[in-house]
Scaffold this motif. Sequence first.
Motif, PDB file in Angstrom:
ATOM      1  N   ALA A 113       0.980  -1.310   0.049  1.00  0.00           N
ATOM      2  CA  ALA A 113      -0.084  -0.002  -0.013  1.00  0.00           C
ATOM      3  C   ALA A 113       0.866   1.199   0.132  1.00  0.00           C
ATOM      4  O   ALA A 113       0.653   2.076  -0.593  1.00  0.00           O
ATOM      5  CB  ALA A 113      -0.793   0.031   1.063  1.00  0.00           C
ATOM      6  N   GLU A 114       1.957   1.242   0.587  1.00  0.00           N
ATOM      7  CA  GLU A 114       2.898   2.597   0.697  1.00  0.00           C
ATOM      8  C   GLU A 114       3.691   2.727  -0.686  1.00  0.00           C
ATOM      9  O   GLU A 114       3.461   3.821  -1.015  1.00  0.00           O
ATOM     10  CB  GLU A 114       3.935   1.990   1.858  1.00  0.00           C
ATOM     11  CG  GLU A 114       3.307   2.276   3.397  1.00  0.00           C
ATOM     12  CD  GLU A 114       4.320   2.256   4.310  1.00  0.00           C
ATOM     13  OE1 GLU A 114       5.445   2.368   4.025  1.00  0.00           O
ATOM     14  OE2 GLU A 114       3.921   2.226   5.546  1.00  0.00           O
ATOM     15  N   GLY A 115       4.154   1.688  -1.152  1.00  0.00           N
ATOM     16  CA  GLY A 115       4.470   1.792  -2.465  1.00  0.00           C
ATOM     17  C   GLY A 115       3.653   2.269  -3.349  1.00  0.00           C
ATOM     18  O   GLY A 115       4.035   3.272  -4.398  1.00  0.00           O
ATOM     19  N   LEU A 116       2.402   1.791  -3.432  1.00  0.00           N
ATOM     20  CA  LEU A 116       1.375   2.213  -4.285  1.00  0.00           C
ATOM     21  C   LEU A 116       0.895   3.647  -4.309  1.00  0.00           C
ATOM     22  O   LEU A 116       0.665   4.476  -5.239  1.00  0.00           O
ATOM     23  CB  LEU A 116       0.095   1.277  -4.153  1.00  0.00           C
ATOM     24  CG  LEU A 116      -0.964   1.313  -5.272  1.00  0.00           C
ATOM     25  CD1 LEU A 116      -0.481   0.787  -6.565  1.00  0.00           C
ATOM     26  CD2 LEU A 116      -2.194   0.345  -4.997  1.00  0.00           C
ATOM     27  N   ALA A 117       1.046   4.175  -2.825  1.00  0.00           N
ATOM     28  CA  ALA A 117       0.484   5.507  -2.723  1.00  0.00           C
ATOM     29  C   ALA A 117       1.802   6.362  -3.200  1.00  0.00           C
ATOM     30  O   ALA A 117       1.487   7.560  -3.881  1.00  0.00           O
ATOM     31  CB  ALA A 117       0.294   5.687  -1.102  1.00  0.00           C
ATOM     32  N   GLU A 118       2.896   5.875  -3.260  1.00  0.00           N
ATOM     33  CA  GLU A 118       4.165   6.896  -3.691  1.00  0.00           C
ATOM     34  C   GLU A 118       3.831   6.759  -5.277  1.00  0.00           C
ATOM     35  O   GLU A 118       4.280   7.664  -5.905  1.00  0.00           O
ATOM     36  CB  GLU A 118       5.401   5.941  -3.556  1.00  0.00           C
ATOM     37  CG  GLU A 118       6.768   6.739  -4.155  1.00  0.00           C
ATOM     38  CD  GLU A 118       6.789   8.212  -3.658  1.00  0.00           C
ATOM     39  OE1 GLU A 118       7.569   8.739  -4.309  1.00  0.00           O
ATOM     40  OE2 GLU A 118       6.133   8.667  -2.692  1.00  0.00           O
ATOM     41  N   THR A 119       3.494   5.869  -6.037  1.00  0.00           N
ATOM     42  CA  THR A 119       3.195   5.610  -7.351  1.00  0.00           C
ATOM     43  C   THR A 119       2.233   6.729  -7.874  1.00  0.00           C
ATOM     44  O   THR A 119       2.312   7.627  -8.414  1.00  0.00           O
ATOM     45  CB  THR A 119       2.960   4.629  -8.062  1.00  0.00           C
ATOM     46  OG1 THR A 119       3.816   3.297  -7.836  1.00  0.00           O
ATOM     47  CG2 THR A 119       2.577   4.426  -9.237  1.00  0.00           C
ATOM     48  N   ALA A 120       1.157   6.742  -7.058  1.00  0.00           N
ATOM     49  CA  ALA A 120      -0.087   7.746  -7.049  1.00  0.00           C
ATOM     50  C   ALA A 120       0.487   9.018  -6.911  1.00  0.00           C
ATOM     51  O   ALA A 120       0.255   9.881  -7.518  1.00  0.00           O
ATOM     52  CB  ALA A 120      -1.067   7.398  -6.246  1.00  0.00           C
ATOM     53  N   ARG A 121       1.473   9.217  -5.868  1.00  0.00           N
ATOM     54  CA  ARG A 121       1.972  10.772  -5.814  1.00  0.00           C
ATOM     55  C   ARG A 121       2.731  11.105  -6.869  1.00  0.00           C
ATOM     56  O   ARG A 121       2.699  12.521  -7.404  1.00  0.00           O
ATOM     57  CB  ARG A 121       2.851  10.608  -4.577  1.00  0.00           C
ATOM     58  CG  ARG A 121       3.276  12.216  -4.025  1.00  0.00           C
ATOM     59  CD  ARG A 121       4.358  12.002  -3.009  1.00  0.00           C
ATOM     60  NE  ARG A 121       5.790  11.299  -3.666  1.00  0.00           N
ATOM     61  CZ  ARG A 121       6.555  12.162  -4.200  1.00  0.00           C
ATOM     62  NH1 ARG A 121       6.311  13.640  -4.617  1.00  0.00           N
ATOM     63  NH2 ARG A 121       7.576  11.452  -4.778  1.00  0.00           N
ATOM     64  N   LEU A 122       3.406  10.222  -7.576  1.00  0.00           N
ATOM     65  CA  LEU A 122       4.238  10.561  -8.737  1.00  0.00           C
ATOM     66  C   LEU A 122       3.545  10.827  -9.833  1.00  0.00           C
ATOM     67  O   LEU A 122       4.033  11.682 -10.786  1.00  0.00           O
ATOM     68  CB  LEU A 122       5.416   9.155  -9.001  1.00  0.00           C
ATOM     69  CG  LEU A 122       6.525   9.134  -8.101  1.00  0.00           C
ATOM     70  CD1 LEU A 122       7.241   7.998  -8.324  1.00  0.00           C
ATOM     71  CD2 LEU A 122       7.481  10.291  -7.886  1.00  0.00           C
ATOM     72  N   LEU A 123       2.482  10.325  -9.975  1.00  0.00           N
ATOM     73  CA  LEU A 123       1.568  10.692 -11.091  1.00  0.00           C
ATOM     74  C   LEU A 123       0.779  11.795 -11.163  1.00  0.00           C
ATOM     75  O   LEU A 123       0.291  12.377 -12.106  1.00  0.00           O
ATOM     76  CB  LEU A 123       0.308   9.537 -10.969  1.00  0.00           C
ATOM     77  CG  LEU A 123       0.815   7.902 -11.596  1.00  0.00           C
ATOM     78  CD1 LEU A 123      -0.279   7.042 -11.244  1.00  0.00           C
ATOM     79  CD2 LEU A 123       1.064   8.197 -13.029  1.00  0.00           C
ATOM     80  N   GLY A 124       0.846  12.591  -9.551  1.00  0.00           N
ATOM     81  CA  GLY A 124       0.293  13.764  -9.678  1.00  0.00           C
ATOM     82  C   GLY A 124      -1.149  13.816  -9.784  1.00  0.00           C
ATOM     83  O   GLY A 124      -1.960  13.072  -9.445  1.00  0.00           O
ATOM     84  N   ASN A 125      -1.996  14.632 -11.019  1.00  0.00           N
ATOM     85  CA  ASN A 125      -2.940  14.578 -11.221  1.00  0.00           C
ATOM     86  C   ASN A 125      -3.693  14.052 -12.447  1.00  0.00           C
ATOM     87  O   ASN A 125      -4.799  14.055 -13.013  1.00  0.00           O
ATOM     88  CB  ASN A 125      -3.503  16.366 -11.675  1.00  0.00           C
ATOM     89  CG  ASN A 125      -3.236  17.185 -10.476  1.00  0.00           C
ATOM     90  OD1 ASN A 125      -3.624  16.881  -9.349  1.00  0.00           O
ATOM     91  ND2 ASN A 125      -2.596  18.355 -10.590  1.00  0.00           N
TER      92      ASN A 125
END
Length: 275
Positions: free
Chosen positions: A40-52
């Motif tokens: 879940a933490e890694g997935l959240a980081e991927t989402a953060r990198l995707l931005g909008n």
Amino acid sequence: MADLDGRVIAVTGAASGIGRALALALARRGARLALADRDAEGLAETARLLGNFPAITRAFDVTDHAALAAFVEAAAAEWNGLDGIINNAGLSVVAPFADCPREDFDRVMAVNFTAVVEGTRLALPHLRARGSGWIVNISSVFGMMGYPTQSAYNASKFAVRGFTEALALELAVTDPGIAVIRVHPGGVKTRVARNAKQIARLPGTPADLDAAAEFEKAARTTPEAAAEAIVRGMEERRHRILIGPDARFIDWMVRLFPETHFRRIGLFLGGGQRR
């Protein structure tokens, strides 16, 4: 070339490595993303990198078929359909077959193969409804040749290869708009070797051998380069993608020397496993 702009693509194993790089590469082309991983933490980081960029994320284990089904349905519901799935999640254990516990062998098969089959089964009706799309299944160079202490990984990746080849031939007749792609990465600079469960080694293996370090030293391709190769293959609707010079080298060696290739390229491979 096929246009990925606005297409809805589901990716498993998206918390790191090739999966994260795929999410970013697809986003650059305007795809809408559904991303899954047990981390879940890694997935959240991927989402953060995707931005909008438009994306939904779900944290679950791909061996949970009910959760996998809910993920696929959520992707289709979010954007009124699904255009593709990239079955990327995978893991490995290190052990000679005789020393590999049943539950560890079965776990590798469940993640690397059965979840690929189930993801494909769940996505296919949505792709048929669209009339086009992509099924991308990640095999390995270890889906082309055997390697000691990797019997479970070999079995799973050969199975992915065979399943994907058969499906490609079938859908070429029934659903030619759906591109079915098998991917054979060589050494990619991910944490797959570090994350592999170390159970046992072959007799005679040096006690101080760090197989993960050997893998990382030999790995020639970045996750970003691997992802670009996969996405270009999707755009070109190719049926097989070899990633990295080592993958192309192994492909030729297996073809040219079907009985003796391992002796010829064993030193080239080093001590780690390929993803």
